[in-house]
Structure formats: structure tokens, C-alpha cells
Write an enzyme that holds these catalytic residues in place. Structure first.
Site, mmCIF file in Angstrom:
data_model
loop_
_atom_site.group_PDB
_atom_site.id
_atom_site.type_symbol
_atom_site.label_atom_id
_atom_site.label_comp_id
_atom_site.label_asym_id
_atom_site.label_seq_id
_atom_site.Cartn_x
_atom_site.Cartn_y
_atom_site.Cartn_z
ATOM 1 N N GLY A 69 46.727 -5.323 -24.632
ATOM 2 C CA GLY A 69 48.171 -5.415 -25.011
ATOM 3 C C GLY A 69 48.547 -4.244 -26.520
ATOM 4 O O GLY A 69 49.475 -3.912 -26.700
ATOM 5 N N SER A 195 46.745 -8.817 -21.495
ATOM 6 C CA SER A 195 45.162 -8.030 -21.604
ATOM 7 C C SER A 195 44.941 -8.685 -21.052
ATOM 8 O O SER A 195 44.778 -9.658 -21.138
ATOM 9 C CB SER A 195 44.906 -8.049 -23.358
ATOM 10 O OG SER A 195 43.855 -7.606 -23.764
ATOM 11 N N HIS A 197 41.163 -8.927 -21.585
ATOM 12 C CA HIS A 197 39.909 -9.364 -22.033
ATOM 13 C C HIS A 197 40.234 -10.539 -22.730
ATOM 14 O O HIS A 197 39.276 -12.013 -23.146
ATOM 15 C CB HIS A 197 39.411 -8.563 -23.035
ATOM 16 C CG HIS A 197 40.229 -8.133 -24.386
ATOM 17 N ND1 HIS A 197 39.164 -8.303 -24.988
ATOM 18 C CD2 HIS A 197 40.777 -7.512 -24.453
ATOM 19 C CE1 HIS A 197 40.273 -9.043 -26.152
ATOM 20 N NE2 HIS A 197 40.956 -7.817 -25.805
ATOM 21 N N THR A 233 45.108 8.925 -15.172
ATOM 22 C CA THR A 233 44.582 8.335 -14.394
ATOM 23 C C THR A 233 44.281 6.726 -14.604
ATOM 24 O O THR A 233 44.475 6.501 -15.599
ATOM 25 C CB THR A 233 42.721 8.741 -14.370
ATOM 26 O OG1 THR A 233 43.053 10.249 -14.010
ATOM 27 C CG2 THR A 233 42.198 8.446 -12.928
ATOM 28 N N CYS A 322 41.479 -7.389 -35.008
ATOM 29 C CA CYS A 322 42.119 -6.282 -35.490
ATOM 30 C C CYS A 322 41.786 -5.869 -36.460
ATOM 31 O O CYS A 322 42.481 -5.078 -37.340
ATOM 32 C CB CYS A 322 43.644 -6.109 -34.290
ATOM 33 S SG CYS A 322 43.164 -6.209 -32.253
#
Length: 376
Positions: A69, A195, A197, A233, A322
Site C-alpha cells: 500500500g 495491500s 497483508h 521482477t 507504520c
């Protein structure tokens, strides 16, 4: 230890884990490689893109996979600013946005930014938003669901206002993805982020939708992956796992909502003996994600309450993960107009798939006991 911090992150769903292992061992080729191994990975990647686009009700051509996110918010805003609908250097954002939104806005040079507070119900005042718009306004950034208190912003109404004024709208869907049916509002915004998770998928994977009609320029030049949206990747196994988790969670939306409403009621009732000290920040039921409860207890610091709960075997939080390590209070407390002392009292409790009624009762009783011992 009983977990009550599902708004921060969730355990990987066993079925999603199986998909991750299978994709890692059988579809390990680089999706950009031209040989058959690469082709198999590319087919799986595009299948996931189509499945997620269907879940969200958007054009798969606008869906790009990211590391999560935070990166998604950054890249989406940069993409929108590279292709504004009109000339201007003014941005409007919610004061309670995720730290990644504040991070990208703080680094911009030459832009003026207006931050909108939340009202007592944890919602942005639509009239205040309208007053903040100027002829120079080119972008509005408002998260769909606040991660600290779970209030649901009226994105549909905000999107209509932005369309009237030729303004891009970015919305952080990280807390609403997999928990609310997004098919009606997802096509209305210029971009959104999500996101893995937060929905029982793996960490380190997420995505962004940017309206395909927008001719954005890549922030990282020269990248060949994800049609140039980001370099590196592509993590096909994690994307496949996230897609499986999203499909599973989305199929249970109604049942989950009903269960979380019941658990929320149980917790609030269990706190009744200390109700004079408890302040819950919430909106009306139709504008509230029931699985997130943001509150404060008068004269008891949130960090101390969190540590006490941890000592008794309950994992709660003081806000967004966060923000850990930062001295500043959670942005939502500032947006709500709380004093510095009141902001320090803030805690968050959030439910998930494995949350049990009896555990919610135990948590409530434990908090009551902690408060009584502290107050006496």
C-alpha cells in the site's frame, strides 16, 4: 497471547499459503521472459489481474502490482500529478491520511497543500472540502477507511465533486479492500491502492489501479515490468496468493460484517463499568467499519494500556504500525482535534477472522480491571 491488531496486519491464510508455495515452485519463471517458463508465469499473472479486476469492478488494463500500500500510494499520486486534468499546483488531502500519503506530499516542491480535518464522527466535512477547492486544485487524496478508527469516507460523493471540477481523486483502499464491496466506488476514482497483508495474503505485495484513460508518465523511467509502472521482477507467487486470499475474503463479506458488528457490541458493553472514562471515535453504522475500534481512556496513556494488555496476554495497538518509533501522535488524533494529552491516550482494537466472542469479553474485562486498579 490473543491477537486484536488485525488492522495492522493479518496471518497468512492457509489456502493462500498453499497457492504461494505452488506458484513459487511451479511458476517460478520471470513473467517477462520469452521462454515457456516465463510464459506460464505471465499467464498466471494476467489471470490474477483479471480476477482482481473483476472483484473490484474495474478495467484490468488499469491494474498494476506493487510491493504494498505505501508504495502504491506513492506511485499513484506521482502518476496522477504527471497527467493533471488542468493546470494547477494545489492539492487537497485528508489530515488523517496514512503516513505514506503525507510522505509523498511532503516531498513535492512548488505545490500548495490543504489538509482537511475530521469532524466529531471521524468524517471529512463535504462542505469544507468544497470550500477548499480553488481553480488551481488538481488532486484530492482521501482514504476510504481510516486505519485507526475505521470510519468510512463518502468516496462516491467526493468523486462526484472532483469530476465537476476536473480534479483527480486518489483513494487509499488498503483498509477497505476485502472488507467492503468496492465495485460501486472503485470505477469512480482516478486511482486507488490496496495491500495483500491486510486481507490474509502475504506481506510485500499489493496493487494500484489508475484509470486507463489517464496518460501517466512513469516515476521510474526505463522500467519494463508492469507496463513501466514500476521496476523490478514481478512477484507472481505473492500476487497469486493475494488473489486467492481476496477471493476467499470477498465471498464472506456479509457474514463477516454481521459477526464484527456483534463483536463490537460485545466489547462496548463489556466496557460499560468504565464508560465514564471511555471515549470511542466512530461514525454512524453505515459509515463505520465495525472491525476497528479507536478509543481513548481518560488519564491513561495508550502505550501504557497497550503494554498492560500485552502483559495480560492481549495484543492491541496505539495506532498504525507504520508510526511505531515516531514520537508524534497518530495523524487521526490531530485530525479529530484532540489535545496532545488526549492523543497520547489513544488505543486501537481490531477484530479478524479468528476473533472469538469469549476472547472479546475477556479483553473488555481485562481493560476494566486495569482501569479500576489504575484509578483506585
Amino acid at each position: 497471547m490473543i491477537y486484536f491488531d488485525f488492522a495492522a496486519t493479518t496471518p497468512l491464510d492457509p489456502e493462500a499459503a498453499e497457492v504461494f508455495v505452488q506458484a513459487s515452485t511451479e511458476f517460478f519463471g520471470n513473467s517477462s521472459s520469452l521462454h515457456d517458463f516465463g510464459g506460464q508465469s505471465q499467464d498466471l499473472l494476467e489471470n490474477c489481474r483479471e480476477e482482481l479486476a473483476n472483484l473490484l469492478g474495474v478495467n484490468k488494463k488499469g491494474l498494476y502490482f506493487t510491493s504494498g500500500g505505501s508504495e502504491g500510494n506513492f506511485l499513484a499520486i506521482e502518476a496522477l500529478l504527471s497527467a493533471p486534468k488542468k493546470n494547477g499546483k494545489h492539492i487537497i488531502a485528508g489530515m488523517a491520511e496514512h503516513s505514506s500519503i503525507h510522505g509523498v506530499l511532503n516531498r513535492l516542491e512548488g505545490y500548495s497543500i490543504t489538509y482537511l480535518p475530521l469532524n466529531s464522527s471521524g468524517l471529512i466535512d463535504i462542505e469544507e472540502l468544497k470550500r477548499a477547492i480553488t481553480p488551481q486544485t488538481i488532486l484530492v487524496a482521501v482514504q476510504h477507511v481510516n486505519s485507526e478508527i475505521g470510519t468510512i469516507q463518502p468516496i462516491e460523493e467526493i468523486a462526484g465533486i472532483c469530476r465537476e471540477h476536473d480534479i483527480h481523486l486518489h483513494s487509499d483502499f488498503v483498509q477497505s479492500f476485502g472488507k467492503i464491496d468496492l465495485k460501486k466506488i472503485a470505477p469512480l476514482v482516478s486511482s486507488f491502492s490496496f495491500s495483500g497483508h491486510k486481507i490474509y495474503g502475504p506481506k510485500g505485495v499489493g496493487g494500484v489501479y489508475v484509470d486507463p484513460a489517464i496518460s501517466w508518465s512513469a516515476f521510474f523511467p526505463g522500467g519494463s515490468h508492469e507496463r513501466g509502472f514500476r521496476p523490478g521482477t514481478v512477484n507472481v507467487p505473492a500476487i497469486a496468493s493475494m488473489t486467492a486470499a481476496a477471493q476467499k475474503l470477498t465471498s464472506q463479506l456479509v457474514q463477516s460484517c454481521d459477526r464484527f458488528l456483534e463483536l463490537r457490541t460485545i466489547l462496548v458493553q463489556s466496557l460499560d463499568p468504565i464508560k465514564n472514562f471511555v471515549h470511542i471515535y466512530q461514525a454512524a453504522p453505515d459509515s463505520q467499519l465495525p472491525s476497528i475500534i479507536g478509543l481513548r481512556i481518560s488519564e491513561i496513556e495508550g502505550q501504557w494500556m497497550m503494554l498492560e494488555c500485552n502483559r495480560y496476554g492481549f495484543a492491541i495497538s496505539t495506532g498504525s504500525a507504520c508510526q511505531i518509533g515516531m514520537q508524534a501522535p497518530a495523524k487521526v488524533t490531530q485530525a479529530l482535534g484532540l489535545s496532545p494529552q488526549e492523543a497520547k491516550e489513544f488505543i486501537r482494537i481490531s477484530f479478524g477472522k479468528t476473533t472469538k466472542r469469549e476472547d472479546v469479553v475477556k479483553l473488555g474485562e481485562t481493560i476494566v480491571d486495569i482501569v479500576k486498579k489504575f484509578k483506585l
